[in-house]
Design an enzyme around this catalytic site. Structure first.
Site, short mmCIF file in Angstrom:
data_model
loop_
_atom_site.label_atom_id
_atom_site.label_comp_id
_atom_site.label_asym_id
_atom_site.label_seq_id
_atom_site.Cartn_x
_atom_site.Cartn_y
_atom_site.Cartn_z
N LYS A 8 -1.42 2.23 -9.26
CA LYS A 8 -1.29 2.74 -10.62
C LYS A 8 -2.50 2.32 -11.47
O LYS A 8 -3.58 2.78 -11.23
CB LYS A 8 0.03 2.23 -11.22
CG LYS A 8 1.25 2.43 -10.29
CD LYS A 8 1.60 3.88 -10.08
CE LYS A 8 2.69 4.08 -9.03
NZ LYS A 8 3.90 3.32 -9.23
N TYR A 54 12.03 -0.19 -11.00
CA TYR A 54 11.43 1.00 -10.37
C TYR A 54 12.40 1.57 -9.31
O TYR A 54 13.08 0.80 -8.61
CB TYR A 54 10.11 0.57 -9.72
CG TYR A 54 9.40 1.66 -8.99
CD1 TYR A 54 8.75 2.68 -9.67
CD2 TYR A 54 9.37 1.68 -7.60
CE1 TYR A 54 8.11 3.69 -8.99
CE2 TYR A 54 8.71 2.68 -6.91
CZ TYR A 54 8.09 3.69 -7.61
OH TYR A 54 7.45 4.69 -6.95
N ARG A 81 -5.53 -6.55 10.87
CA ARG A 81 -4.16 -6.62 10.33
C ARG A 81 -3.97 -7.91 9.53
O ARG A 81 -3.17 -7.97 8.61
CB ARG A 81 -3.11 -6.50 11.45
CG ARG A 81 -1.69 -6.74 10.96
CD ARG A 81 -0.60 -6.07 11.80
NE ARG A 81 -0.79 -6.19 13.23
CZ ARG A 81 -0.64 -7.31 13.94
NH1 ARG A 81 -0.26 -8.44 13.37
NH2 ARG A 81 -0.85 -7.31 15.25
C1 LIG Z 1 4.83 2.83 -8.43
C2 LIG Z 1 5.53 1.56 -8.68
C3 LIG Z 1 5.92 0.75 -7.61
C4 LIG Z 1 5.70 1.15 -6.18
O1 LIG Z 1 4.35 1.24 -5.86
P1 LIG Z 1 3.79 2.17 -4.67
O2 LIG Z 1 2.34 1.82 -4.65
O3 LIG Z 1 4.07 3.59 -5.07
O4 LIG Z 1 4.53 1.80 -3.45
C5 LIG Z 1 6.55 -0.44 -7.92
N1 LIG Z 1 6.80 -0.81 -9.19
C6 LIG Z 1 6.44 -0.04 -10.24
C7 LIG Z 1 6.74 -0.50 -11.62
C8 LIG Z 1 5.79 1.17 -10.03
O5 LIG Z 1 5.45 1.93 -11.06
#
Ligand SMILES: *Cc1c(COP(=O)(O)O)cnc(C)c1O
Length: 400
Positions: free
Chosen positions: A209, A112, A59
């Site tokens: 992403k 977001y 952790r």
């Molecule tokens: C997807 C996204 C997030 C959140 O990320 P997760 O990995 O889905 O929790 C935050 N900020 C932006 C700009 C995103 O595109």
């Protein structure tokens, strides 16, 4: 460690690797062990109190996860980085590390969706005041920051209409007010924009992403000074939103091709945006690389390239979207972004699903808005794909 003068593409391949190799392997191992054993009680104690390097429990730290953190921090030009199970965990843990009841945070309306929920639903009930400004209205943000705040939180470009905020100017305002300046850099990627070099204190990514790039692992990361990152790490190790070693490995592997993927995604995005502008059925195209973008100059100043995200609005609203999107052969219709495959989705189903049509209209998001995350395919095929889908719509309109 990699030579700090190396170019970004070289760093993407080599950074954060060598320190973690074992048995002569050329690839970072996935260490799944939850705990680390010690025969020497004094050594165990020294590692446990942080006097000596090493690992105690999964952790807190893990070698595969640390290799990922080292790669990201190198690309962002940061002293330190700490990682999380998701991008949202990176954002919520960072905010929770610094904000206490009575504090104030300034941000923008177009963050977001999940971040916006933290601002509108969760922070107010902890008696933290949230001031959300019009995205891109720099004067308004400066006025709000001058009133005093603990954090100035930015995201640029934004979802889904890719609005741009001037990081350097906002970081100056934040510093003058004694605020921590935090930037979500997910859309730009470290290849196109490095907020720390523009004066920000912390930079956050949803590693799910573009960093991972293959839509097969969740993760988040925050980079900044040793002092700030150490505080965030402490909050995370106790609260437990730790990155999984398997996810760390997949994202680390994905990052080795980040520069190649992003280069192709940017090239596809400008070509597709330019093409979309020529179609009668398209009402508007949103891409910071277009000279028609209201903050194109700011984007040009602070970004190396304009990113793989764009959006466009079609005439006929939801009806056109319903007929158009299923016709695309080379696109996933999904909520994700930043993957090697082109991914499309209406804002009403993806980024702004929680809003009513009226709320979306007030935010300047038409019901016919389609977000595109460009993949790495050959652009000729992508444009031909959109062309046949548009032709299909025209034939329907003629029959009607
Ligand atoms: C997807 C996204 C997030 C959140 O990320 P997760 O990995 O889905 O929790 C935050 N900020 C932006 C700009 C995103 O595109």
């Amino acid at each position: 460690m990699t030579n700090t003068n190396a170019k970004m593409g070289t760093k993407a391949v080599w950074a954060g690797e060598k320190d973690y190799l074992v048995h002569g392997a050329t690839q970072v191992p996935v260490v799944l062990s939850v705990a680390y054993g010690y025969d020497d009680m004094d050594e165990w104690y020294d590692v446990a109190i942080g006097k000596k390097k090493g690992h105690i429990y999964g952790r807190n730290t893990n070698p595969t996860v640390q290799a990922f953190e080292d790669k990201v921090k190198t690309l962002e030009g940061a002293e330190a980085a700490t990682s999380f199970s998701t991008g949202m965990a990176a954002i919520s843990n960072t905010l929770s590390t610094f904000l206490v009841p009575g504090d104030r945070i300034v941000s923008i309306k177009d963050t977001y969706g999940g971040t916006n929920k933290i601002f509108t639903e969760f922070l107010p009930r902890q008696e933290i005041e949230v001031a959300l400004c019009e995205t891109g209205n720099h004067d308004q943000i400066e006025r709000e920051v001058e009133k005093g705040c603990k954090i100035l939180y930015l995201e640029t470009p934004t979802n889904p209409t890719v609005k741009i905020t001037d990081i350097e100017r906002m970081a100056k305002a934040g510093k003058a007010a004694g605020a921590l300046v935090v930037v979500d850099n997910t859309f730009a990627t470290p290849m196109n924009q490095n907020p720390l070099s523009l004066g920000a204190d912390l930079v956050i990514h949803s590693a799910t992403k573009f960093l991972g790039g293959h839509a097969d692992a969740l993760g988040g990361v925050v980079c900044g000074s040793h002092e700030l990152v150490e505080k965030i790490y402490h909050f995370r190790e106790i609260n437990g939103a730790t990155m999984d070693p398997m996810a760390a490995y997949l994202i680390l592997r994905g990052m080795k091709t980040l520069h190649l993927r992003v280069r192709q995604q940017c090239a596809n995005a400008i070509a597709l945006a330019t093409y979309l502008q020529t179609k009668d059925i398209v009402e508007a195209v949103y891409y910071p690389g277009l000279e028609t973008h209201p903050n194109h100059d700011v984007a040009k100043k602070q970004m190396k390239n304009f990113g793989g995200m764009l959006s466009f609005a079609v005439k006929g609203g939801v009806d056109t979207v319903r007929d158009l999107l299923p016709k695309l052969q080379y696109a996933n219709r999904a909520a994700n972004l930043g993957a090697v495959e082109t991914t499309v989705g209406p804002a009403r189903t993806t980024s702004h699903v929680e809003c009513t049509p009226e709320e979306r209209a007030a935010m300047g998001i038409p019901e016919g808005l389609i977000r595109i995350s460009c993949g790495i395919e050959e652009i000729e095929d992508i444009i031909a794909d959109f062309e046949q889908a548009f032709n299909h719509i025209e034939s329907i309109l003629k029959v009607k």
